[in-house]
Design an enzyme around this catalytic site. Sequence first.
Site, PDB file in Angstrom:
ATOM      1  N   GLY A   1      74.172 -79.289 -51.277  1.00  0.00           N
ATOM      2  CA  GLY A   1      74.058 -78.869 -49.886  1.00  0.00           C
ATOM      3  C   GLY A   1      75.179 -77.980 -49.402  1.00  0.00           C
ATOM      4  N   LYS A   2      75.919 -77.339 -50.303  1.00  0.00           N
ATOM      5  CA  LYS A   2      77.061 -76.516 -49.891  1.00  0.00           C
ATOM      6  C   LYS A   2      76.613 -75.303 -49.079  1.00  0.00           C
ATOM      7  CE  LYS A   2      78.373 -75.774 -54.099  1.00  0.00           C
ATOM      8  NZ  LYS A   2      77.265 -76.483 -54.753  1.00  0.00           N
ATOM      9  N   THR A   3      75.603 -74.604 -49.566  1.00  0.00           N
ATOM     10  CA  THR A   3      75.143 -73.399 -48.869  1.00  0.00           C
ATOM     11  C   THR A   3      74.416 -73.739 -47.575  1.00  0.00           C
ATOM     12  OG1 THR A   3      74.935 -72.252 -50.987  1.00  0.00           O
ATOM     13  CG2 THR A   3      73.774 -71.307 -49.104  1.00  0.00           C
TER      14      THR A   3
ATOM     15  N   PRO B   1      75.778 -78.256 -58.216  1.00  0.00           N
ATOM     16  CA  PRO B   1      74.622 -77.557 -57.621  1.00  0.00           C
ATOM     17  C   PRO B   1      73.688 -78.538 -56.924  1.00  0.00           C
ATOM     18  CG  PRO B   1      75.018 -76.801 -59.867  1.00  0.00           C
ATOM     19  CD  PRO B   1      75.903 -77.986 -59.662  1.00  0.00           C
ATOM     20  N   GLY B   2      73.144 -78.098 -55.803  1.00  0.00           N
ATOM     21  CA  GLY B   2      72.163 -78.902 -55.098  1.00  0.00           C
ATOM     22  C   GLY B   2      72.743 -79.951 -54.185  1.00  0.00           C
TER      23      GLY B   2
ATOM     24  N   LYS C   1      82.211 -89.892 -61.780  1.00  0.00           N
ATOM     25  CA  LYS C   1      82.245 -90.745 -62.974  1.00  0.00           C
ATOM     26  C   LYS C   1      81.760 -92.155 -62.658  1.00  0.00           C
ATOM     27  CE  LYS C   1      85.980 -88.148 -65.180  1.00  0.00           C
ATOM     28  NZ  LYS C   1      87.392 -88.147 -65.629  1.00  0.00           N
TER      29      LYS C   1
ATOM     30  N   SER D   1      90.782 -86.772 -69.717  1.00  0.00           N
ATOM     31  CA  SER D   1      90.415 -88.107 -69.224  1.00  0.00           C
ATOM     32  C   SER D   1      89.864 -89.008 -70.320  1.00  0.00           C
ATOM     33  CB  SER D   1      89.379 -87.989 -68.099  1.00  0.00           C
ATOM     34  OG  SER D   1      88.190 -87.401 -68.583  1.00  0.00           O
TER      35      SER D   1
END
Length: 755
Positions: free
Chosen positions: A347-349, A344-345, A705, A662
Amino acid sequence: MIIIPVYDSLMLPGVAVHFHKDVLAEYNVIVNHVDEEVLFLFSRHAAKRHELKVESFYPVGLTGRVEKMEEDGLISIVAENRVTLVEVQVTEEEIFATYEARADVEDVEAEDVEARFESLKKQFIQITQKFQGGAWLSTMIMRWKGFHELGCALAGFVNWTWEDKYAILAEDSLAARYEKIEQAAGEFVAMFQINTEMAQKQNEEQERRYKESAIRNQMRYLEEQLNEMNPDGGSDIQKFEQKIAALNMPEEAKAEAEKVLNRMKVGSKEGSEYGVLYSYLDFVTSLAWETGEVEDIKLEKAQAVLDEDHYGLQKVKDRIVQQLAVMALNKKQSGSILLFVGAPGTGKTSIGQSIARAIGRKSVRISLGGVKDEAEIRGHRRTYVGAMPGRIMEGIKRSGVQNPVMVLDEVDKLAKGYNGDPASALLEVLDPEQNHSFTDHYMNVPYDLSNVLFVCTANSVDTIPEPLLNRMEVIKFPGYTAIEKYQIAKQHLLPKSMKECGIAEHQLTVEDSAIEKMVAEYTAEAGVRGLRKQMDVLCRKAAVELVKQPETALNVHGDNLIQYLDKPPVRRDKKLSGAIPGVATGLAWTQAGGEILFMETCFVPGSGKINVTGRLGDVMKESAQIALTLVKSRYPEEAEKFTKQDLHIHVPQGAVPKDGPSAGITLVTALVSLVSGKGVNPDLAMTGEISLRGAVLPIGGLTEKLMAAQRAGIKTVLIPQDNVIDLDDVPEEVKEQLEIIPVSHIDEVLEQALG
């Protein structure tokens, strides 16, 4: 004797026939006086006088006698007896014939024939009563004396061929002759009744249409009168008629709209259906049915817009530019459906909105998070009040165009409920082979979605169904580095927060040290959403001071930042201060970015039991079992420690669920450290899965990571050899601050961790 050739006319004994002398003259026939005898010869085909030959005539003829000669040239001849021709001679001037009498076979009873004939007469009289002037026809029918007159009268109205007519004359049996005439008369009566009924229905239908047209004209007149009294606007019917006429809708959609409009015209405004019909027409006529003029895609402009709106994300922006280049060459919507995946946050949208601005299109966002009803995608059927279109078509309506950039947010959070599977419904929307005729249940007509540029977003691909994921191209959004967050906050977040709070540039100055401290101590995420919230808090508190003291110019720096944001809320996991036997540092991926995890192990008195805590998932529990088996097999002399003592494995932050493939090498390292008593270098972190043969297996989320390791102060990171290719996606500033060592076997891991 006068011989008259006849073609295609039914003539029977006892029935008068009429000829004009001019017609007879064409066959060289001249009638001089009444009572002259006549012989009728029936030709096989239509022919002129000079075309007639001996073989032209049928073998049965008919004699007659001239009954009347009118002054206007009309001659009446009464047929008398049927005859069989013996010889016929045809010359240019005359026709000669000899014959012998042909008797009728009287195989009927006079009373029965009379009754059948009278029944037919009544039926014909009833028919004539439906005509204007039927009294004259009834009088004529009443004069009929038998079946012969009836047959001759019908000959011109029934579907008899010339062969049929001659067959009646040639029939010797009166019973058979009368039956043919009676059958034709019955068919004529039945056909007349059918035609009458059809004509009556057509008249009734025509009267109904005339009446409906008159009522509509009256309604239209009344509506015009109302419109003159109400100048604010016309009626709903007129409004929709004008909209439908103005829109260049496909034939199927136009027919459906007109059908609904007609139902609306005959309905009452007070009825419940009126509201449903109104809502449907209002929706359909608000859609864009034609693709407007599309701007030419200019890659330089698109690149500039993307760089202006988003700092970093270079690989993402390069992929978007490639998509736009394909569209520019094809002059149409083409290429893959892009799926932006990241925390989230990141910049996808907003980057979807930037794409729309870069190519000059409208943008519309549709949130799919929590949608579990298929009707949310396909729409509800118009069977009840409150039915609505699906979110896709609602988005098209909001955009006002047929080719917007449609951002489908949170496709990974679609839920499958008892009302169907919305993810399956989304397949048709995103499939370019199907979406050119997407049918929303509410609209009930196909709509072309092939011109829409779909952009999807998700935090993870794990919950996206495979068929839906296959239709999209996954583009990873890595988390931002500290430097990138600093630049984003300075160039985008701070100016936006100041504008929203009404703060001018000269009223508030936020120094670089304050922004760097906000990034380091007030946020712990891959994106910048939390940083934006902290920036909003700072500006709101600054707004309070500016309202109290309007002439003040505020300056925020690292030392006084706590006055605006209080104490730093972030409690980051930092690297260990020293080496502790049985503890190793691992790396984990989360939807908020990356984190470091401490794998803690210790022995306690017991009988060889294993206790695993920290809310580990099934995959990590299996990794723990593999790690334990691997350590026992490689260090058999230490195996007694696992049988005479209980082993406790714990991963801190026990309230947070943890899972993923992992943690294998970290668990092995922690267990070897425990049994050997050697501490692991606190500046070392690792990530990778392990197999029973000791091979180090690749992992995902490497970028996040490594960024987590860099934030925690780690100096050296062990990664699987197969993940070296993924280092190209890691920001350079992160790689510069870390020593990254690829490993392919557990021996290499233990050598780096424990020497």
